[in-house]
Design a protein around this motif. Sequence first.
Motif, PDB file in Angstrom:
ATOM      1  N   ARG A 174     -12.174  48.381  52.388  1.00 47.75           N
ATOM      2  CA  ARG A 174     -12.234  48.016  50.979  1.00 47.75           C
ATOM      3  C   ARG A 174     -12.566  49.184  50.061  1.00 47.75           C
ATOM      4  N   SER A 175     -13.096  50.254  50.616  1.00 48.15           N
ATOM      5  CA  SER A 175     -13.464  51.414  49.802  1.00 48.15           C
ATOM      6  C   SER A 175     -12.891  52.673  50.427  1.00 48.15           C
ATOM      7  N   LEU A 176     -12.908  53.720  49.628  1.00 44.02           N
ATOM      8  CA  LEU A 176     -12.325  54.979  50.049  1.00 44.02           C
ATOM      9  C   LEU A 176     -13.222  56.128  49.595  1.00 44.02           C
ATOM     10  N   TYR A 177     -13.449  57.068  50.500  1.00 46.27           N
ATOM     11  CA  TYR A 177     -14.060  58.342  50.134  1.00 46.27           C
ATOM     12  C   TYR A 177     -12.934  59.363  50.043  1.00 46.27           C
ATOM     13  N   PHE A 178     -12.931  60.178  49.001  1.00 41.70           N
ATOM     14  CA  PHE A 178     -11.863  61.165  48.883  1.00 41.70           C
ATOM     15  C   PHE A 178     -12.372  62.436  48.209  1.00 41.70           C
ATOM     16  N   PRO A 236     -16.978  54.784  62.056  1.00 44.76           N
ATOM     17  CA  PRO A 236     -16.854  53.316  62.031  1.00 44.76           C
ATOM     18  C   PRO A 236     -18.169  52.567  61.905  1.00 44.76           C
ATOM     19  N   ASP A 237     -19.317  53.249  62.054  1.00 46.25           N
ATOM     20  CA  ASP A 237     -20.581  52.542  61.830  1.00 46.25           C
ATOM     21  C   ASP A 237     -20.828  52.288  60.347  1.00 46.25           C
ATOM     22  N   GLY A 238     -19.993  52.860  59.476  1.00 48.71           N
ATOM     23  CA  GLY A 238     -20.063  52.598  58.042  1.00 48.71           C
ATOM     24  C   GLY A 238     -21.136  53.352  57.288  1.00 48.71           C
ATOM     25  N   LYS A 239     -21.933  54.152  57.981  1.00 50.33           N
ATOM     26  CA  LYS A 239     -23.036  54.829  57.298  1.00 50.33           C
ATOM     27  C   LYS A 239     -23.135  56.322  57.603  1.00 50.33           C
ATOM     28  N   THR A 240     -22.392  56.794  58.589  1.00 55.04           N
ATOM     29  CA  THR A 240     -22.458  58.207  58.962  1.00 55.04           C
ATOM     30  C   THR A 240     -21.209  58.921  58.464  1.00 55.04           C
ATOM     31  N   MET A 241     -21.412  59.916  57.638  1.00 52.61           N
ATOM     32  CA  MET A 241     -20.298  60.654  57.052  1.00 52.61           C
ATOM     33  C   MET A 241     -20.283  62.082  57.597  1.00 52.61           C
ATOM     34  N   TYR A 242     -19.085  62.543  57.933  1.00 52.78           N
ATOM     35  CA  TYR A 242     -18.870  63.930  58.323  1.00 52.78           C
ATOM     36  C   TYR A 242     -17.973  64.566  57.270  1.00 52.78           C
ATOM     37  N   PHE A 243     -18.270  65.789  56.917  1.00 52.92           N
ATOM     38  CA  PHE A 243     -17.459  66.491  55.921  1.00 52.92           C
ATOM     39  C   PHE A 243     -17.662  67.983  56.103  1.00 52.92           C
ATOM     40  N   SER A 244     -16.780  68.755  55.499  1.00 52.21           N
ATOM     41  CA  SER A 244     -16.903  70.208  55.540  1.00 52.21           C
ATOM     42  C   SER A 244     -17.346  70.717  54.178  1.00 52.21           C
ATOM     43  N   SER A 245     -18.130  71.798  54.197  1.00 53.07           N
ATOM     44  CA  SER A 245     -18.654  72.344  52.949  1.00 53.07           C
ATOM     45  C   SER A 245     -18.800  73.860  53.059  1.00 53.07           C
ATOM     46  N   GLU A 246     -18.550  74.522  51.937  1.00 59.40           N
ATOM     47  CA  GLU A 246     -18.826  75.955  51.833  1.00 59.40           C
ATOM     48  C   GLU A 246     -20.280  76.204  51.431  1.00 59.40           C
ATOM     49  N   GLY A 247     -20.974  75.123  51.066  1.00 57.02           N
ATOM     50  CA  GLY A 247     -22.360  75.253  50.638  1.00 57.02           C
ATOM     51  C   GLY A 247     -23.326  74.861  51.736  1.00 57.02           C
ATOM     52  N   HIS A 248     -24.483  74.317  51.334  1.00 58.38           N
ATOM     53  CA  HIS A 248     -25.555  73.958  52.266  1.00 58.38           C
ATOM     54  C   HIS A 248     -25.894  75.188  53.112  1.00 58.38           C
ATOM     55  N   LYS A 252     -23.034  66.615  58.753  1.00 60.55           N
ATOM     56  CA  LYS A 252     -23.239  65.186  58.995  1.00 60.55           C
ATOM     57  C   LYS A 252     -24.340  64.674  58.080  1.00 60.55           C
ATOM     58  N   SER A 253     -24.119  63.502  57.461  1.00 55.87           N
ATOM     59  CA  SER A 253     -25.126  62.875  56.616  1.00 55.87           C
ATOM     60  C   SER A 253     -25.090  61.370  56.863  1.00 55.87           C
ATOM     61  N   VAL A 254     -26.258  60.723  56.784  1.00 58.12           N
ATOM     62  CA  VAL A 254     -26.369  59.286  57.055  1.00 58.12           C
ATOM     63  C   VAL A 254     -26.883  58.569  55.810  1.00 58.12           C
ATOM     64  N   PHE A 255     -26.234  57.460  55.458  1.00 55.14           N
ATOM     65  CA  PHE A 255     -26.640  56.671  54.298  1.00 55.14           C
ATOM     66  C   PHE A 255     -27.648  55.615  54.739  1.00 55.14           C
ATOM     67  N   GLU A 256     -28.898  55.800  54.346  1.00 51.60           N
ATOM     68  CA  GLU A 256     -29.965  54.882  54.700  1.00 51.60           C
ATOM     69  C   GLU A 256     -30.913  54.711  53.522  1.00 51.60           C
ATOM     70  N   ASN A 257     -31.411  53.483  53.369  1.00 54.50           N
ATOM     71  CA  ASN A 257     -32.343  53.173  52.279  1.00 54.50           C
ATOM     72  C   ASN A 257     -31.772  53.550  50.907  1.00 54.50           C
ATOM     73  N   GLY A 258     -30.459  53.351  50.757  1.00 53.02           N
ATOM     74  CA  GLY A 258     -29.823  53.565  49.465  1.00 53.02           C
ATOM     75  C   GLY A 258     -29.513  54.997  49.099  1.00 53.02           C
ATOM     76  N   LYS A 259     -29.612  55.930  50.047  1.00 49.05           N
ATOM     77  CA  LYS A 259     -29.309  57.319  49.713  1.00 49.05           C
ATOM     78  C   LYS A 259     -28.804  58.074  50.940  1.00 49.05           C
ATOM     79  N   TRP A 260     -28.117  59.174  50.659  1.00 47.50           N
ATOM     80  CA  TRP A 260     -27.598  60.028  51.723  1.00 47.50           C
ATOM     81  C   TRP A 260     -28.682  60.997  52.186  1.00 47.50           C
ATOM     82  N   ILE A 307     -14.381  61.791  64.526  1.00 52.07           N
ATOM     83  CA  ILE A 307     -15.156  61.465  65.717  1.00 52.07           C
ATOM     84  C   ILE A 307     -14.881  60.023  66.121  1.00 52.07           C
ATOM     85  N   SER A 308     -14.896  59.753  67.420  1.00 52.00           N
ATOM     86  CA  SER A 308     -14.626  58.414  67.930  1.00 52.00           C
ATOM     87  C   SER A 308     -15.771  57.475  67.597  1.00 52.00           C
TER      88      SER A 308
END
Length: 680
Positions: free
Chosen positions: A310-314, A358-370, A380-388, A409-410
């Motif tokens: 129902r939603s999309l990250y882009f 597929p767990d709906g809360k763990t996001m993987y992405f690439s960054s030139e920062g951090h 890798k970042s996890v969405f918990e308690n309303g924040k990443w 990732i599988s």
Amino acid sequence: MRKYLLLAFLPLSFTLHAQNVEFSKDRFGSDKDGLKAALRELKEGDEWYLSDPPRYEQALPHYLAAQKFNPDNAQLNLKIGDAYLHSGAKPQALPYLQKAYKLNADVDRRIHYLLGRGLHLNAKWTEAIAEYKAAQSATTGKNPPVSLNDIRKKITECENGQKLQQHPSRVFIDNAGPSINSPYADYGPVISADESVILFTSRRDNSTGGQKDPETGGFFEDVYQSTRNSAKDKWSAARDLGQPVNTDGHDATVGLSPDGQRMMVYAEDNGGDLQEADLRGTEWRKPQKLGSRINTKYHESSAAYTPDGRSLYFVSDKEGGLGSRDIYKIELEGRTQAQNLGSVINTPYGEEGVFLHPDGKTMYFSSEGHNSMGGYDIFKSVFENGKWSTPENLGWPINTPDDDVFFVISASGRHGYYSSVREDGLGSKDIYLITFLGPEKPPVLSQEDQLLASRAQPVKETSLAPPVPIATAQVTIMKGTVTDEVTKQPLEATIDVVDNTRNQTIASFRANAQSGRYLVSLPSGINYGIVVQQDGYLFHSENFDLPAGAAYSEVVKDIALKKLDVGVKVVLNNIFFDTGKATLRNESTNELERLQKLLTDMPDLRLEISGHTDNVGKAEYNKDLSQRRAKAVVDYLVGKGVDKGRLTSAGYGDTQPVSTNQTKAGRQLNRRTEFKVTGK
């Protein structure tokens, strides 16, 4: 005297060895044809190198041809090194840059910066830092060729690399093999949640249009697909999807839904847009644009579905972002605008290659920062308690000093896929399989005394405790096929996922039209009702009550739908009662409403509602309890307006088991509520 003469000649010998050699008749007059050919290669290389924008990869083969004739020209070695720094084989730049500096230390104002880049890309952190510091002198004056801020960032990246390499991630990284990879560039893998399907982008010579990109010189991108034989653990030979997915231009993979039925591709329209294709049977339909709330006049490059679809990250470089490229989230069926994920995820630099587990809360992405160690690193970042959560670098050797992007990732969390340039590659860029081993477990001494028969007295023997299993993802994969119970033919059924606690349908999917196959991702922490429906058939329901923290599991459930006929029975798996009671729990509401709708839509339908128990306890008590529970369902339906004459209730206790009562799982199947068609 001889000693002093020897010492005097040593510097001269070194100077002669490192002397810059020009492409001139004075030097190569005896090989006029060779000089002429080399000068021609130099001229063609310079045309590409000095074009606007520079075409480094086209220049490189011409420069290398000229370098074979004269390997000792400082400017040529510098240009080869610079071209490699802008290619898919960046680490190969270093020896050419080192030679250019050896031949002429003043060959270019950027030389220390370029040497720093070459050392950096070969993970020579300390040496690279020294060269970057030396390059700071090139940041002064009018129109400096190097930025001081860029140098400072590169030094920080090297410091990050030093720290990360000291504590490498425990992984195996293996080439995905010739079934997937080719002598050409293969990259951008996307997978179904169970790793049964992989799609990726390739620049092969059998592309749909068969043409080469005039800007890069490589073939246009096409989307390829391979399927995995789980029994043999092998991938099939990748096939070009062809039209209508692939066109004469660039077509690249972007994202795949967990069930493998919806795919996003990137097209060059309007500066770079995202499109979506549906799989019907074995054929992909023509991709359709995702609309103006996602696609803009700017560049939208990668995207990922949420598990419910129902939603999309882009990713987009549109105005108003925090950096050059940012990650956004949008509801596909809503009207609100896309929301920037904010400064915890997005940085003043670029973000790319977003993927949601597929767990709906763990996001993987690439960054030139951090805390990147160079270019894009995977985080890798996890969405918990309303924040990443603060993004975590996946570490060395997954990440390298070069760009590491488009990681997936599988569902199990055991395997990851991405593209990389490595020594064992089959082409310029290959797809690799990452196997995560989990953190190393330190030896733990057993507290048990080991009694050795050869000793008169017990002796404490040091022994290792059993190994601790690797933590897995908190998601359950339910998959199988939907068929007609009688004909066994596959059905393109609708599969609704219901949150029983909230009595809401949270996702809807369709089984494949040709195979009947389906796959549903169920993140832990919810009591799920799974409802399978098809016109002309009675619905089928399943229940998965997954507590928070439940580890990964994979359930294969083939579902045979029944056509409406007298005598047909259907188990109502999402009707719940408190233990020992006949009071309907709130979680039963959705199933009861579904049954009510069936009776409303078919006014001549008559049903017997029956209750059943296991054989624990007295038979008389079980029969009475099952009767009261069946009556509670009838009373609910009558209270919602269903004619009482169309319904009967019956309690059968433990007299009609559908499984053994000798196991916990069997007893659970026997405790059920079901309906039987008594008239239509």
